[in-house]
Design a protein around this motif. Structure first.
Motif, PDB file in Angstrom:
ATOM      1  N   LYS A  36     -89.804  22.961  18.576  1.00  0.00           N
ATOM      2  CA  LYS A  36     -89.718  24.273  18.595  1.00  0.00           C
ATOM      3  C   LYS A  36     -89.187  25.104  19.885  1.00  0.00           C
ATOM      4  O   LYS A  36     -88.770  26.301  19.915  1.00  0.00           O
ATOM      5  CB  LYS A  36     -90.633  25.130  17.844  1.00  0.00           C
ATOM      6  CG  LYS A  36     -91.046  24.705  16.492  1.00  0.00           C
ATOM      7  CD  LYS A  36     -92.183  25.340  15.915  1.00  0.00           C
ATOM      8  CE  LYS A  36     -92.548  24.819  14.421  1.00  0.00           C
ATOM      9  NZ  LYS A  36     -93.804  25.176  14.190  1.00  0.00           N
ATOM     10  N   LEU A  37     -89.309  24.236  20.905  1.00  0.00           N
ATOM     11  CA  LEU A  37     -88.961  24.787  22.133  1.00  0.00           C
ATOM     12  C   LEU A  37     -87.567  25.050  22.348  1.00  0.00           C
ATOM     13  O   LEU A  37     -87.099  24.268  22.034  1.00  0.00           O
ATOM     14  CB  LEU A  37     -89.703  24.262  23.386  1.00  0.00           C
ATOM     15  CG  LEU A  37     -91.426  24.126  23.523  1.00  0.00           C
ATOM     16  CD1 LEU A  37     -91.767  23.189  24.550  1.00  0.00           C
ATOM     17  CD2 LEU A  37     -91.811  25.603  23.829  1.00  0.00           C
ATOM     18  N   LYS A  38     -87.256  26.204  23.209  1.00  0.00           N
ATOM     19  CA  LYS A  38     -85.862  26.354  23.477  1.00  0.00           C
ATOM     20  C   LYS A  38     -85.733  25.273  24.662  1.00  0.00           C
ATOM     21  O   LYS A  38     -86.234  25.326  25.505  1.00  0.00           O
ATOM     22  CB  LYS A  38     -85.564  27.648  23.913  1.00  0.00           C
ATOM     23  CG  LYS A  38     -84.160  27.914  24.279  1.00  0.00           C
ATOM     24  CD  LYS A  38     -83.651  29.200  24.613  1.00  0.00           C
ATOM     25  CE  LYS A  38     -82.135  29.391  24.798  1.00  0.00           C
ATOM     26  NZ  LYS A  38     -81.926  30.561  25.918  1.00  0.00           N
ATOM     27  N   LYS A  39     -84.506  24.416  24.561  1.00  0.00           N
ATOM     28  CA  LYS A  39     -84.551  23.252  25.529  1.00  0.00           C
ATOM     29  C   LYS A  39     -82.719  23.551  25.859  1.00  0.00           C
ATOM     30  O   LYS A  39     -81.907  23.832  24.869  1.00  0.00           O
ATOM     31  CB  LYS A  39     -84.727  21.955  24.973  1.00  0.00           C
ATOM     32  CG  LYS A  39     -86.085  21.669  24.846  1.00  0.00           C
ATOM     33  CD  LYS A  39     -86.546  20.316  24.140  1.00  0.00           C
ATOM     34  CE  LYS A  39     -86.522  20.259  22.661  1.00  0.00           C
ATOM     35  NZ  LYS A  39     -87.120  21.342  21.787  1.00  0.00           N
ATOM     36  N   PRO A  40     -82.526  23.106  27.037  1.00  0.00           N
ATOM     37  CA  PRO A  40     -81.278  23.135  27.323  1.00  0.00           C
ATOM     38  C   PRO A  40     -80.335  21.748  26.457  1.00  0.00           C
ATOM     39  O   PRO A  40     -80.800  20.869  26.137  1.00  0.00           O
ATOM     40  CB  PRO A  40     -81.016  22.663  28.897  1.00  0.00           C
ATOM     41  CG  PRO A  40     -82.298  21.823  29.055  1.00  0.00           C
ATOM     42  CD  PRO A  40     -83.446  22.491  28.069  1.00  0.00           C
ATOM     43  N   SER A  41     -78.977  21.973  26.585  1.00  0.00           N
ATOM     44  CA  SER A  41     -78.110  21.208  25.724  1.00  0.00           C
ATOM     45  C   SER A  41     -78.304  19.713  26.273  1.00  0.00           C
ATOM     46  O   SER A  41     -77.912  18.922  25.240  1.00  0.00           O
ATOM     47  CB  SER A  41     -76.534  21.555  25.686  1.00  0.00           C
ATOM     48  OG  SER A  41     -76.167  21.814  26.888  1.00  0.00           O
ATOM     49  N   TRP A  42     -78.449  19.522  27.390  1.00  0.00           N
ATOM     50  CA  TRP A  42     -78.361  18.261  28.173  1.00  0.00           C
ATOM     51  C   TRP A  42     -79.718  17.371  27.986  1.00  0.00           C
ATOM     52  O   TRP A  42     -80.117  16.135  28.493  1.00  0.00           O
ATOM     53  CB  TRP A  42     -78.112  18.205  29.740  1.00  0.00           C
ATOM     54  CG  TRP A  42     -78.783  19.295  30.228  1.00  0.00           C
ATOM     55  CD1 TRP A  42     -78.249  20.577  30.533  1.00  0.00           C
ATOM     56  CD2 TRP A  42     -79.888  19.257  30.779  1.00  0.00           C
ATOM     57  NE1 TRP A  42     -79.094  21.173  31.304  1.00  0.00           N
ATOM     58  CE2 TRP A  42     -80.100  20.266  31.678  1.00  0.00           C
ATOM     59  CE3 TRP A  42     -80.811  18.340  31.226  1.00  0.00           C
ATOM     60  CZ2 TRP A  42     -81.390  20.691  32.505  1.00  0.00           C
ATOM     61  CZ3 TRP A  42     -82.131  18.337  31.931  1.00  0.00           C
ATOM     62  CH2 TRP A  42     -82.379  19.591  32.397  1.00  0.00           C
ATOM     63  N   CYS A 149     -86.116  19.048  36.178  1.00  0.00           N
ATOM     64  CA  CYS A 149     -85.040  20.394  35.857  1.00  0.00           C
ATOM     65  C   CYS A 149     -85.315  20.870  34.419  1.00  0.00           C
ATOM     66  O   CYS A 149     -85.064  22.013  34.124  1.00  0.00           O
ATOM     67  CB  CYS A 149     -83.497  19.579  36.171  1.00  0.00           C
ATOM     68  SG  CYS A 149     -82.993  19.457  37.675  1.00  0.00           S
ATOM     69  N   LEU A 150     -85.619  19.847  33.514  1.00  0.00           N
ATOM     70  CA  LEU A 150     -85.976  19.933  32.085  1.00  0.00           C
ATOM     71  C   LEU A 150     -87.154  21.170  32.099  1.00  0.00           C
ATOM     72  O   LEU A 150     -87.207  21.861  31.264  1.00  0.00           O
ATOM     73  CB  LEU A 150     -85.962  18.711  31.318  1.00  0.00           C
ATOM     74  CG  LEU A 150     -86.333  18.879  29.923  1.00  0.00           C
ATOM     75  CD1 LEU A 150     -85.095  19.911  29.245  1.00  0.00           C
ATOM     76  CD2 LEU A 150     -86.294  17.524  29.117  1.00  0.00           C
ATOM     77  N   THR A 151     -88.083  20.631  32.891  1.00  0.00           N
ATOM     78  CA  THR A 151     -89.292  21.341  32.754  1.00  0.00           C
ATOM     79  C   THR A 151     -89.144  22.760  33.268  1.00  0.00           C
ATOM     80  O   THR A 151     -89.701  23.609  32.582  1.00  0.00           O
ATOM     81  CB  THR A 151     -90.310  20.618  33.610  1.00  0.00           C
ATOM     82  OG1 THR A 151     -90.787  19.552  33.191  1.00  0.00           O
ATOM     83  CG2 THR A 151     -91.703  21.634  33.822  1.00  0.00           C
ATOM     84  N   LYS A 156     -88.548  28.518  32.053  1.00  0.00           N
ATOM     85  CA  LYS A 156     -88.046  29.679  32.302  1.00  0.00           C
ATOM     86  C   LYS A 156     -87.430  30.266  30.899  1.00  0.00           C
ATOM     87  O   LYS A 156     -87.499  31.464  30.573  1.00  0.00           O
ATOM     88  CB  LYS A 156     -86.500  29.581  32.981  1.00  0.00           C
ATOM     89  CG  LYS A 156     -86.843  29.483  34.508  1.00  0.00           C
ATOM     90  CD  LYS A 156     -85.816  29.392  35.328  1.00  0.00           C
ATOM     91  CE  LYS A 156     -84.594  30.062  34.919  1.00  0.00           C
ATOM     92  NZ  LYS A 156     -83.382  29.606  35.917  1.00  0.00           N
ATOM     93  N   ASP A 157     -87.100  29.255  29.974  1.00  0.00           N
ATOM     94  CA  ASP A 157     -86.768  29.835  28.545  1.00  0.00           C
ATOM     95  C   ASP A 157     -87.914  29.898  27.449  1.00  0.00           C
ATOM     96  O   ASP A 157     -87.147  30.416  26.474  1.00  0.00           O
ATOM     97  CB  ASP A 157     -85.416  28.790  28.043  1.00  0.00           C
ATOM     98  CG  ASP A 157     -84.211  28.797  28.973  1.00  0.00           C
ATOM     99  OD1 ASP A 157     -84.206  29.669  29.655  1.00  0.00           O
ATOM    100  OD2 ASP A 157     -83.595  27.608  28.861  1.00  0.00           O
TER     101      ASP A 157
END
Length: 167
Positions: A36-42, A149-151, A156-157
């Motif tokens: 459910k977390l917002k994650k970057p596209s990569w 970077c993912l963390t 942040k998001d």
């Protein structure tokens, strides 16, 4: 010769122990909370993580055996290089407990930033001892760069919930 085989296997398997333990404790949090977390596209797909960590833990474990062997076992010369390795391994194992278990993204971020520094320190201390062992840590450092970077992005998001609010 037989004992060396046992040491090789022991050092190589050791990182997997904490990794498996972290997965086992937090395995139910992944579909419930992480998805459910917002994650970057990569962000890599979930199925990649166990494969990547199996390869990375095996490489770093074997590398630690090479260092231990080159330094003659648990000698005074091994305190710093293997101490740094042990400290980074502890932070590696702690990250899923902060991230998934406690859902504390800030602590997970602090943990992984310290982990990055310890891995670099470990590699620097290993370089003069065994260059192959150091090179075996390079994929791990690369994966950690992505994971850091993912963390950061997830932290942040996804503002942390305040007490009393529903999730």
């Amino acid at each position: 010769q037989g004992r060396m085989w046992a040491y090789t296997v022991g050092f190589t398997v050791l990182p997997h122990v904490g990794g498996f333990f972290g997965w086992f404790i937090n395995r139910k949090e992944i579909p419930v909370w992480y998805e459910k977390l917002k994650k970057p596209s990569w962000c890599p797909p979930r199925r990649i993580f166990p494969v990547a960590w199996t390869v990375l833990y095996t490489g770093m474990g074997y590398a630690s055996y090479l260092i231990w062997n080159d330094l003659g076992g648990c000698s005074s010369k091994a305190i710093v290089p293997l101490g740094l390795y042990g400290a980074q391994l502890a932070l590696n194992w702690a990250w899923p407990l902060f991230f998934f278990g406690a859902r504390n993204l800030k602590m997970a971020l602090i943990d992984i930033l310290c982990l990055d520094g310890l891995v670099i320190g470990t590699m620097c201390s290993w370089y003069r001892i065994n260059k192959i062992a150091t090179l075996l840590m390079v994929p791990y450092l690369g994966w950690l760069a992505m994971a850091t970077c993912l963390t950061i992005h997830i932290w942040k998001d996804n503002p942390e919930q305040k007490p009393g609010k529903s999730e």
